[in-house]
Design a protein around this motif. Sequence first.
Motif, PDB file in Angstrom:
ATOM      1  N   TYR A 235       7.786  17.515  36.197  1.00  0.00           N
ATOM      2  CA  TYR A 235       7.183  18.324  37.255  1.00  0.00           C
ATOM      3  C   TYR A 235       5.843  18.911  36.836  1.00  0.00           C
ATOM      4  O   TYR A 235       5.692  19.465  35.747  1.00  0.00           O
ATOM      5  N   GLY A 236       4.850  18.743  37.740  1.00  0.00           N
ATOM      6  CA  GLY A 236       3.540  19.336  37.566  1.00  0.00           C
ATOM      7  C   GLY A 236       2.627  18.634  36.593  1.00  0.00           C
ATOM      8  O   GLY A 236       1.470  19.051  36.430  1.00  0.00           O
TER       9      GLY A 236
ATOM     10  N   PRO B 155       5.655  19.532  42.108  1.00  0.00           N
ATOM     11  CA  PRO B 155       5.660  20.780  41.334  1.00  0.00           C
ATOM     12  C   PRO B 155       7.025  21.229  40.852  1.00  0.00           C
ATOM     13  O   PRO B 155       7.121  21.903  39.819  1.00  0.00           O
TER      14      PRO B 155
ATOM     15  N   HIS C  38       0.960  17.394  49.068  1.00  0.00           N
ATOM     16  CA  HIS C  38       0.256  18.300  48.161  1.00  0.00           C
ATOM     17  C   HIS C  38      -0.847  19.062  48.884  1.00  0.00           C
ATOM     18  O   HIS C  38      -1.287  20.126  48.423  1.00  0.00           O
TER      19      HIS C  38
ATOM     20  N   THR D  31      -0.803  13.669  40.121  1.00  0.00           N
ATOM     21  CA  THR D  31      -0.045  14.857  39.717  1.00  0.00           C
ATOM     22  C   THR D  31       1.362  14.788  40.287  1.00  0.00           C
ATOM     23  O   THR D  31       1.551  14.605  41.492  1.00  0.00           O
TER      24      THR D  31
END
Length: 551
Positions: A448-449, A521, A274, A518
């Motif tokens: 995702y995300g 993505p 990330h 998190t």
Amino acid sequence: MTRSYGRVVFRFVAAVAVILEWFFSFDLVIAQDGSWKTLVPDAGISSMHTAITRYDTVVLLDRTNIGPSRLLLPNGRCRTQPLERISKTDCYAHSAMFDSNLNTVRPLYIFTDTWCSSGQFIWDGTLVQTGGDFEGTKKIRRLVPCQATGTCDWVESTTEELTVGRWYSSNQLLPDGKTMIVVGGRNAPTYEFVPKRSPGEGVFPLDLLGNPGYDNLYPYVKLIPDGNLFIFATKDSILLNPTTGAVLRKYPTLVGNSRNYPAAGSAVLLPLSHENGFQIAEVLVCGGATMTWSTTAPASKSCGRMEVTSPTPQWLMEDMPVGRTMGDMILLPTGDVLIINGAKAGAQGWGIARDPAFQPCLYAADDPANRFQLLAPTTVPRVYHSTANLLSDGRILLAGSNTHQFYTYNDTLFPTELSLEAFSPPYLNIIFDSKRPTIIGWPKVMTYGSDYLVTFTVPYTKQPRERSGRNQWQDLVEAKLSSAPFATHSYAMGQRQLKLKTVPLERQKSTSRDIAVTAPPNSNVAPPQYYMFFIVNGGIPGKARWVQIRT
């Protein structure tokens, strides 16, 4: 100083270090060389292909055309295969399910020949297995994993098959999580998709695999963060758009020896992070053979590392401490690479290897000043047809080694190996148990995300000091996702690791710690499937929890 006395001193110094860290929050690192343990002396089969399921069970798979194993099929069951070369009726297992928690083995039933085949897990955890030899060359097989107490087994499709026979091919899961690309194979300089993307879809040519004289079997195939595929064969590599079939770029030739089968180097996609938006992808290729089919030819020491997403990619060359052919490369939860198994001379093939590489080698991905470290040796040669896989508790499972056409135990340099071993890397030493995290709250599914709360405990609960206005948790704690690849012939298909964004969440008067994590993505970065979710605390990982990434 003797080795045993040295270890006593080491443990004393390590204990003092833990006490000092407890009271003074010193950031100390104690080096050691790992340890070995035999899990099962005789698993009944010699695993040529190995994969870890989301239940922490292990699929062991050999070829069928090999004669009797040492593991009978249950309840008097036998396999009647008219195309079998050794015996038309075979009552022995050639696949098994190993329980990594209880160290038990359950026979599985495989019908067609899986010799030198390929595979990978898809989005729902199903292991999809393709190709092989003889009657198995076009076959597609599936195994839906179950708990160790379950009865799951192989199912071979009667309605679909590969367009062409594929022996020594490589698979890579695509971003939809359901489709695999199957690349190459002996006399197959093409690729195809499983399942087919449209009715009647066939194969697609790949010039990279068509060059005469190349050691281009089991090509290295890596999905990079833009959704394209890095494909490497022998010394050359390309970037392929799997949707259009366009070759988007050709990379510089890697100098030195051949790398793919039978030269038998290995390759990994280094961890995606990330910290750079998951946009930088680096590939590491190590080892191989200077001359194939020779027992006296020394294996290569060289490693090539290249940022394949760079506008101007170039290979950075380094040398391992010893040459290695048939070495497996495993991404550890720390982000480092373990190079294990193999030999210092020869190549892949029956009876060609010599001088086993008993010592694993640690590659420090982020420390060029201390790049390589040789670790504790085993006494078991793991040469041709051996495997290595990361377990969810951070150990490395070693299986297989059979450099003969049939199971051979006597009057040979390397007897067929039926044992299962575990190598514990340095981070599993008990001196680090005070830092070892235990995950007690985590998301079973990630999209995702999205952000998720993760809670873990550590035996050492003293809060890190504030230094220079920063909370040290941000530096100490990492969250990692590691896929479960299909390992065979020194290559772990689908292996990838992601370092996720974490934010510490302070708790007052609590022995547990909270972090916000998190998710990746998009599916180019992390295809939908099950991953091992690790928390790494100050460089020390705890046992992973299984997490499914979904769209």
